[in-house]
Motif scaffolding. Structure first.
Motif, PDB file in Angstrom:
ATOM      1  N   VAL A 115       0.835  -1.204   0.000  1.00 26.14           N
ATOM      2  CA  VAL A 115       0.000   0.000   0.000  1.00 26.14           C
ATOM      3  C   VAL A 115       0.867   1.250   0.000  1.00 26.14           C
ATOM      4  CG1 VAL A 115      -1.650   1.344   1.345  1.00 26.14           C
ATOM      5  CG2 VAL A 115      -1.981  -1.114   1.071  1.00 26.14           C
ATOM      6  N   TRP A 116       1.971   1.217   0.721  1.00 27.43           N
ATOM      7  CA  TRP A 116       2.802   2.417   0.883  1.00 27.43           C
ATOM      8  C   TRP A 116       3.810   2.601  -0.249  1.00 27.43           C
ATOM      9  CZ3 TRP A 116       2.147   6.287   4.310  1.00 27.43           C
ATOM     10  CH2 TRP A 116       1.327   6.050   5.406  1.00 27.43           C
ATOM     11  N   THR A 127       1.856  11.080   3.552  1.00 28.11           N
ATOM     12  CA  THR A 127       0.508  10.926   4.103  1.00 28.11           C
ATOM     13  C   THR A 127      -0.571  11.336   3.107  1.00 28.11           C
ATOM     14  OG1 THR A 127       1.393  11.359   6.299  1.00 28.11           O
ATOM     15  CG2 THR A 127      -0.996  11.529   6.021  1.00 28.11           C
ATOM     16  N   PHE A 171      -0.688   8.905   0.202  1.00 27.83           N
ATOM     17  CA  PHE A 171      -1.294   7.654   0.655  1.00 27.83           C
ATOM     18  C   PHE A 171      -2.818   7.763   0.679  1.00 27.83           C
ATOM     19  CE2 PHE A 171      -3.037   5.163   4.172  1.00 27.83           C
ATOM     20  CZ  PHE A 171      -2.622   3.895   3.810  1.00 27.83           C
ATOM     21  N   ALA A 172      -3.302   8.884   1.197  1.00 30.01           N
ATOM     22  CA  ALA A 172      -4.759   9.091   1.253  1.00 30.01           C
ATOM     23  C   ALA A 172      -5.370   9.166  -0.140  1.00 30.01           C
ATOM     24  CB  ALA A 172      -5.063  10.365   2.036  1.00 30.01           C
ATOM     25  N   LEU A 230      -5.009   5.382  -1.715  1.00 29.02           N
ATOM     26  CA  LEU A 230      -5.611   4.253  -1.002  1.00 29.02           C
ATOM     27  C   LEU A 230      -6.927   3.796  -1.623  1.00 29.02           C
ATOM     28  CD1 LEU A 230      -5.354   2.335   1.365  1.00 29.02           C
ATOM     29  CD2 LEU A 230      -6.590   3.994   2.769  1.00 29.02           C
ATOM     30  N   ARG A 241      -5.882   1.583  -4.584  1.00 21.48           N
ATOM     31  CA  ARG A 241      -5.069   0.403  -4.336  1.00 21.48           C
ATOM     32  C   ARG A 241      -5.763  -0.622  -3.460  1.00 21.48           C
ATOM     33  NH1 ARG A 241       1.228   2.261  -3.373  1.00 21.48           N
ATOM     34  NH2 ARG A 241       1.566   3.155  -5.448  1.00 21.48           N
ATOM     35  N   LEU A 242      -6.505  -0.150  -2.469  1.00 17.49           N
ATOM     36  CA  LEU A 242      -7.070  -1.073  -1.492  1.00 17.49           C
ATOM     37  C   LEU A 242      -8.021  -2.089  -2.116  1.00 17.49           C
ATOM     38  CD1 LEU A 242      -6.967  -1.772   1.461  1.00 17.49           C
ATOM     39  CD2 LEU A 242      -8.869  -0.181   1.871  1.00 17.49           C
TER      40      LEU A 242
END
Length: 658
Positions: free
Chosen positions: A364-365, A378, A381-382, A385, A388-389
């Motif tokens: 994820v990162w 950060t 990532f937001a 996400l 990707r999730l």
């Protein structure tokens, strides 16, 4: 062989000859047929087409079918496994990969034709299988598993390259269907020489193979060099099947159907099986080509003959399965050895779970951008996400579901070769998806999902019908699944070989991708995987007793029929759900349970849980590789799953037994 069997073979031969004659008469009246010697300069166009096209084509069908039938009979005798056929050693897949690689990277190698390149690929694939098998004294189950892995890996690489260079490789997609079209008599001469040499070699091996049928230990006690005889038999089979692949393309199923039908018709001794398998193979392929010629006369040839062999042979073999008078079961030899059994499996399971969580967080990162690799901050990532999730959840869930389904099927049949792919579930699901693409102008997502699920359920129902009808040994259950898979693959090959633009959509889906999965679909697949895992744990007692055989299971009070049906339905639903979202990636169902078993997870609950965790981990790593290796383009997910799992399992198989 009984009188009715002789009449049946004669009838098939007459029908094949009549179909060829019908095509020849449609091209040119018999009174105008050319006579020997054929001289093109003195012929009309129709006479040239008959003398250098249709006549060698009919002869090639007989020669190629005989070679494939003999090859399959040799493999089944040497490996003592009725499921074995020329594709078991990855021959066709090796030839396919060699041709794809040569076309892209070294086209000058094809100046002298496809034969040297295809034969080299087939030989290298077989050599790899033999090298691993030699470490374990050519144990039958090991040989088949390794051959399937080599074939899967070769096919995955070839498919990925085909997708990347599709505009150049459409001819290879068509060739993969196995076309018997001829332009002269060179193919006849080449295959006739190979078949004559192979037939002579098989005749010389008949006596040693008869001794080998007593078992490795018994044959060795009589002075037979078991390894040498096995190597010689496999080498002859590889040359026969590789020659057909080099000359005509990928023609499947004939090498499996020929020996199976020979046994069902009463061939008891090894010489009888070899000869009758060769004859049945010739008649089967000739009949298939006759059907293609008949259809071509009315509407033009829209699909190659190799795509039709499964359409005729598959249903025929399924119908004959309950009537098989006997078959040689897979050999249990010292080289197979018992797998390791861990005294404390929980630490291994906890380590697998922790690794899965850590890998999920890392994937994820970590990301790749045009400037290179980065660790997302950060805000990034937001932002990433939500994209990707879902695919991470879908990939892990699909891997867990397929691996759990594979573990259920392996324990149900008591055979490490069982998997959703082998039992025909994935083939049926893929066929359902392809039919929706071809038959509906603009299929919607619900329609594609429904067609895919329906295809898997129908394929599974065909196999389950034989489980409900009578008690069938494990190898016949696998044979039924392979027959269903061959039937589905034949239809798919015919569609792909037509050259239609929709073929690329099907090909891309077959290679697998989780990029289009949204969060609702990912969560639904996760729920399916968790439900299947819980159901598998609830049936742990069944899974522990079923591998002991129907006699022991019945004596212990197990409701055998109900247990089998319930486990097959669980495996089918899990496979269908995973196939809908990420494609027919059922090779995970073959590799992950075997890896878990080899890691020492022997008890049912531990085995199923370990297989699910390994399957999820495999698919996560494969999804990551597919996403970043060809950045900014995404490569097939199936390629990376095969490349990750196959080397690991090969290494496990090569380890010394403890």
């Amino acid at each position: 062989m009984s009188r009715p069997a002789q009449l049946a073979l004669a009838g098939v031969g007459l029908l094949a000859a009549a179909l060829w004659a019908w095509a020849a008469v449609g091209l040119l009246p018999p009174g105008s047929w050319p006579s020997l010697p054929f001289r093109a300069e003195a012929m009309s166009l129709e006479q040239i087409l008959l003398a250098f096209g249709l006549m060698p084509r009919g002869t090639v069908a007989l020669l190629a079918g005989a070679a494939l039938g003999l090859s399959g009979a040799l493999l089944q005798t040497v490996l003592r496994n009725p499921v074995a056929d020329p594709t078991t050693l990855g021959i066709s897949s090796g030839a396919q990969l060699a041709l794809v690689l040569s076309t892209i990277f070294a086209p000058t190698l094809l100046v002298d034709g496809r034969w040297p390149v295809a034969m080299a690929g087939a030989a290298l694939a077989a050599a790899l299988v033999l090298a691993v098998g030699a470490r374990r004294a050519f144990a039958p189950v090991t040989m088949v598993i390794v051959g399937m892995l080599v074939g899967l890996t070769s096919s995955a690489i070839a498919t990925a390259l085909t997708l990347a260079q599709g505009e150049y490789l459409l001819s290879l997609v068509i060739w993969n269907g196995g076309s018997l079209v001829q332009q002269d008599w060179s193919g006849v001469r080449a295959l006739a020489l190979v078949l004559a040499s192979g037939g002579l070699a098989a005749a010389l091996l008949a006596r040693p193979l008869r001794v080998l049928s007593l078992g490795a230990e018994g044959a060795a006690s009589l002075g037979l060099r078991v390894a040498a005889v096995r190597l010689a038999g496999i080498a002859v089979a590889v040359i026969l099947a590789g020659s057909v692949s080099a000359e005509l393309g990928l023609i499947g199923f004939v090498g499996l159907a020929g020996p199976a039908l020979a046994r069902s018709l009463g061939a008891r001794t090894i010489p009888e099986r070899l000869m009758l398998s060769s004859l049945i193979g010739a008649l089967l392929l000739s009949l298939c080509d006759g059907v293609v010629l008949t259809v071509a006369g009315a509407s033009g040839e829209m699909f190659p003959t190799g795509a039709l062999t499964g359409l005729i042979g598959g249903p025929l073999l399924i119908w004959l399965l309950p009537r098989l008078r006997g078959s040689t079961p897979p050999g249990t030899e010292a080289a197979e050895g018992p797998a390791v059994r861990l005294a404390r499996p929980r630490p291994v399971l906890l380590a697998l779970a922790a690794t899965l969580v850590a890998v999920s967080l890392a994937l994820v990162w970590i990301g790749r951008v045009p400037g290179g690799w980065v660790i997302l901050d950060t805000q990034s990532f937001a932002d990433f996400l939500p994209m990707r999730l879902p695919r991470l959840i879908a990939a892990a869930s699909a891997g867990a579901a397929l691996a759990t389904a594979g573990a259920l099927l392996q324990r149900l049949t008591g055979n490490p070769l069982a998997s959703p792919e082998v039992l025909g579930v994935s083939g049926g699901a893929a066929l359902g998806y392809a039919l929706a693409i071809y038959l509906v102008a603009a299929p919607t997502a619900p329609l594609l999902h429904g067609a895919t699920m329906a295809g898997g359920v129908i394929a599974l129902a065909l196999v389950a019908a034989y489980l409900l009808r009578r008690e069938m040994p494990a190898e016949r259950i696998l044979l039924a699944g392979i027959a269903v898979s061959a039937l589905a693959s034949a239809v798919l090959s015919a569609m792909m070989a037509s050259g239609d633009a929709r073929s690329w959509a099907v090909l891309a889906w077959l290679s697998g991708s989780s990029s289009a999965v949204l969060m609702p679909g990912a969560l639904a697949l996760a729920a399916v995987a968790l439900t299947l895992w819980a159901a598998a744990l609830a049936t742990a007692r069944w899974l522990a007793i079923l591998p002991l055989g129907p006699g022991v299971a019945g004596g212990l009070g197990l409701p055998l029929r109900r247990a089998r049906v319930a486990l097959i339905l669980l495996a089918g639903l899990a496979t269908g759900a995973a196939t809908v979202l990420v494609g027919p990636l059922s090779f995970v169902g073959l590799m992950a349970p075997h890896m878990a078993r080899r890691a020492g997870l022997a008890r049912p609950a531990h085995h199923v849980t370990g297989a699910a965790l390994i399957g999820a981990l495999l698919m996560l790593l494969a999804d990551f590789g597919a996403r970043v290796a060809g950045f900014p383009y995404e490569l097939p997910l199936g390629l990376f799953a095969s490349l990750i799992g196959a080397p690991w399992l090969l290494w496990l198989l090569m380890r010394a037994n403890r």
